[in-house]
Motif scaffolding. Structure first.
Motif, short mmCIF file in Angstrom:
data_model
loop_
_atom_site.label_atom_id
_atom_site.label_comp_id
_atom_site.label_asym_id
_atom_site.label_seq_id
_atom_site.Cartn_x
_atom_site.Cartn_y
_atom_site.Cartn_z
N THR A 1 36.84 40.24 41.68
CA THR A 1 36.47 39.77 40.26
C THR A 1 37.67 39.03 39.61
O THR A 1 37.50 38.35 38.66
CB THR A 1 35.49 40.51 39.37
N GLY A 2 38.78 39.56 40.17
CA GLY A 2 40.04 38.82 39.39
C GLY A 2 41.18 39.48 39.93
O GLY A 2 41.10 40.31 40.96
N TYR B 1 51.22 42.70 42.19
CA TYR B 1 49.64 42.24 41.91
C TYR B 1 48.54 43.57 41.97
O TYR B 1 48.79 44.55 42.83
CB TYR B 1 49.19 41.29 43.12
N GLU B 2 47.89 43.51 41.18
CA GLU B 2 46.61 44.51 41.34
C GLU B 2 45.27 43.45 41.29
O GLU B 2 44.95 42.53 40.49
CB GLU B 2 46.75 45.24 39.73
N ALA B 3 44.45 44.03 42.14
CA ALA B 3 43.10 43.28 42.54
C ALA B 3 42.09 44.11 41.63
O ALA B 3 42.10 45.31 41.38
CB ALA B 3 42.85 43.68 43.99
N LEU B 4 41.34 43.25 41.08
CA LEU B 4 40.17 43.74 40.22
C LEU B 4 39.11 43.55 41.11
O LEU B 4 38.35 42.51 41.47
CB LEU B 4 39.96 42.94 38.92
N ILE B 5 38.19 44.90 41.42
CA ILE B 5 37.14 44.75 42.26
C ILE B 5 35.94 45.30 41.48
O ILE B 5 35.88 46.15 41.04
CB ILE B 5 37.32 45.76 43.36
N SER C 1 51.98 41.06 31.66
CA SER C 1 50.86 40.70 32.59
C SER C 1 50.30 39.70 32.49
O SER C 1 50.12 38.85 31.27
CB SER C 1 49.94 42.06 32.85
N VAL C 2 49.61 39.04 33.67
CA VAL C 2 48.92 37.98 33.53
C VAL C 2 47.59 38.20 34.25
O VAL C 2 47.83 38.53 35.52
CB VAL C 2 49.55 36.51 34.27
N THR C 3 46.59 37.87 33.71
CA THR C 3 45.07 38.02 34.36
C THR C 3 44.24 36.70 34.75
O THR C 3 44.34 36.00 33.86
CB THR C 3 44.11 39.02 33.68
N ILE C 4 43.88 37.00 35.92
CA ILE C 4 43.15 35.60 36.43
C ILE C 4 41.93 36.26 36.92
O ILE C 4 41.85 37.03 37.69
CB ILE C 4 43.87 35.07 37.45
N VAL C 5 40.73 35.75 36.24
CA VAL C 5 39.46 36.03 36.46
C VAL C 5 38.80 35.09 37.24
O VAL C 5 38.94 33.96 37.21
CB VAL C 5 38.76 36.63 35.24
#
Length: 221
Positions: free
Chosen positions: A19-20, A34-38, A59-63
């Motif tokens: 999801t991001g 990098y950290e994956a959002l699952i 941090s920068v978050t890309i969704v």
């Protein structure tokens, strides 16, 4: 998190789908990871961002853009973005026959298919890499189907003449004369299935067609 792995934040969405992604930056070393959002919902993503902010980690978050208005993943859009399941090939072709003895001999001796097994009610044969099943059926047809539907076997050009001569020598019924490019012979099997031996490939047919069939054809290759 040793620089060679990607960390994972697992959210509450039961669908296991990315999801991001969060990129964290170490301001002292200028390094990052990098950290994956699952399966993370919008509130969970916000909580992750707050975690890094409170820890003083840039941090920068890309969704994903395919989310519904409530912040949940729009699964319809997400599914549309995935590769569409499709047919991988032909598994097998089954032909109903009235006599396994007669049909087994025809397909192995006349056409040269390789047998895998034979029993009282059928047989498995191979035509190159294609599995052909013969099945004894009391309702097997005794007359050819009226449509153009037929099964075409590929033969090597150098062997076409010999196979055709063998078929004609056995006095098979020819159900159509060839009117297309390339060598083809159209004939019936013992149960009147419409068959063909064809000595060219689909690549050769497409190449010919692009030269001769005119501009009204819609091509996908």
């Amino acid at each position: 998190h040793n620089g060679r792995r990607i960390g994972v934040w697992r959210g509450s969405d039961p669908i296991v789908l990315a999801t991001g992604i969060v990129c964290t930056i170490d301001q002292l070393t200028a390094g990052g990871q990098y950290e994956a959002l699952i399966g993370c919902t919008a509130p969970e993503t916000a909580a992750i961002e707050a975690f890094y902010d409170n820890a003083g980690i840039a941090s920068v978050t890309i969704v994903r853009p395919d989310r519904a208005h409530d912040g949940q993943l729009d699964h319809a859009k997400a599914d549309a973005a995935l590769p569409r399941p499709s047919i991988a090939g032909i598994s097998h072709i089954t032909l109903s026959v009235s006599s396994i003895d007669r049909s087994f001999e025809f397909y192995t001796q006349m056409l040269g298919l390789s047998p895998l097994q034979r029993n009282r009610s059928g047989a498995y044969l191979m035509a190159g890499s294609t599995w052909i099943a013969l099945h004894v059926d009391a309702n097997a047809s005794t007359t050819p189907h009226r449509s153009y539907t037929h099964l075409a076997f590929y033969v090597r050009p150098a062997e076409y003449r010999a196979i055709r001569d063998r078929l004609e020598g056995a006095d098979v019924t020819q159900w159509q004369r060839n009117t297309t490019e390339g060598d083809s012979f159209y004939f019936l099997d013992p149960d009147s299935h419409k068959l063909e031996i064809h000595a060219s490939t689909v690549g050769e047919r497409v190449a010919y067609a692009k030269r001769h069939w005119g501009p009204e054809i819609t091509w996908f290759v």
